[in-house]
Write a protein that holds these residues in place. Structure first.
Motif, short mmCIF file in Angstrom:
data_model
loop_
_atom_site.label_atom_id
_atom_site.label_comp_id
_atom_site.label_asym_id
_atom_site.label_seq_id
_atom_site.Cartn_x
_atom_site.Cartn_y
_atom_site.Cartn_z
N MET A 1 -13.33 23.08 -22.07
CA MET A 1 -12.05 24.21 -21.17
C MET A 1 -12.81 24.74 -20.40
O MET A 1 -13.99 25.27 -19.64
N ARG A 2 -11.76 24.69 -19.52
CA ARG A 2 -12.54 25.04 -17.52
C ARG A 2 -11.86 26.23 -18.07
O ARG A 2 -10.87 26.15 -17.06
N CYS A 3 -13.14 27.28 -17.67
CA CYS A 3 -12.04 28.31 -18.31
C CYS A 3 -12.02 28.89 -16.75
O CYS A 3 -10.87 29.89 -16.77
N ARG A 4 -12.57 28.77 -15.48
CA ARG A 4 -11.75 30.23 -14.82
C ARG A 4 -10.57 28.85 -14.13
O ARG A 4 -9.83 29.64 -13.03
N VAL B 1 -7.99 28.18 -16.06
CA VAL B 1 -7.44 28.32 -16.66
C VAL B 1 -6.88 30.49 -16.53
O VAL B 1 -5.86 30.37 -16.54
N GLN B 2 -8.47 31.01 -15.94
CA GLN B 2 -7.97 31.92 -15.49
C GLN B 2 -7.45 32.47 -14.63
O GLN B 2 -6.63 33.23 -14.61
N ASN C 1 -4.10 32.08 -15.68
CA ASN C 1 -2.99 33.51 -16.07
C ASN C 1 -2.95 34.95 -15.75
O ASN C 1 -3.29 35.17 -15.43
N GLU D 1 -7.12 21.20 -17.56
CA GLU D 1 -7.58 22.12 -18.37
C GLU D 1 -8.49 22.50 -19.54
O GLU D 1 -9.41 23.44 -19.72
N LYS D 2 -8.37 21.56 -20.38
CA LYS D 2 -9.03 21.26 -21.82
C LYS D 2 -10.15 20.33 -21.48
O LYS D 2 -10.98 20.04 -22.73
#
Length: 81
Positions: A1-4, A6-7, A10, A34-35
């Motif tokens: 997952m591409r955390c940044r 998604v962050q 959000n 994103e995944k």
């Protein structure tokens, strides 16, 4: 997952559908990006960069990593000089 990635979405309170509409792509495509199931093209990367005001290298760091696989590098014979 591409955390940044998604962050960033959000933090702004946006849904994947809203981001998709802003970028002119499908919601399914955003979800896959994103995944980490799909990699964006250069044009889409630039759209994300502009949308989030964040460098593409920060949003997609794994796409810019350089790895040197020394196990598959064959030794060059000395005669070939």
């Amino acid at each position: 997952m591409r955390c940044r990635l998604v962050q960033e979405r959000n933090t702004r309170g946006w849904t994947q559908k809203q981001v998709a509409e802003m970028l002119g792509v499908s919601e399914v495509y955003i979800r896959k990006i994103e995944k980490g199931h799909r990699n964006p093209g250069r044009e889409t990367m630039l759209k994300f960069e502009k949308l989030y005001s964040t460098r593409d290298r920060v949003l997609f760091p794994e796409l810019f990593q350089v790895s040197i696989d020394t196990k598959s590098i064959k030794k060059i014979p000395k005669e070939v000089s």
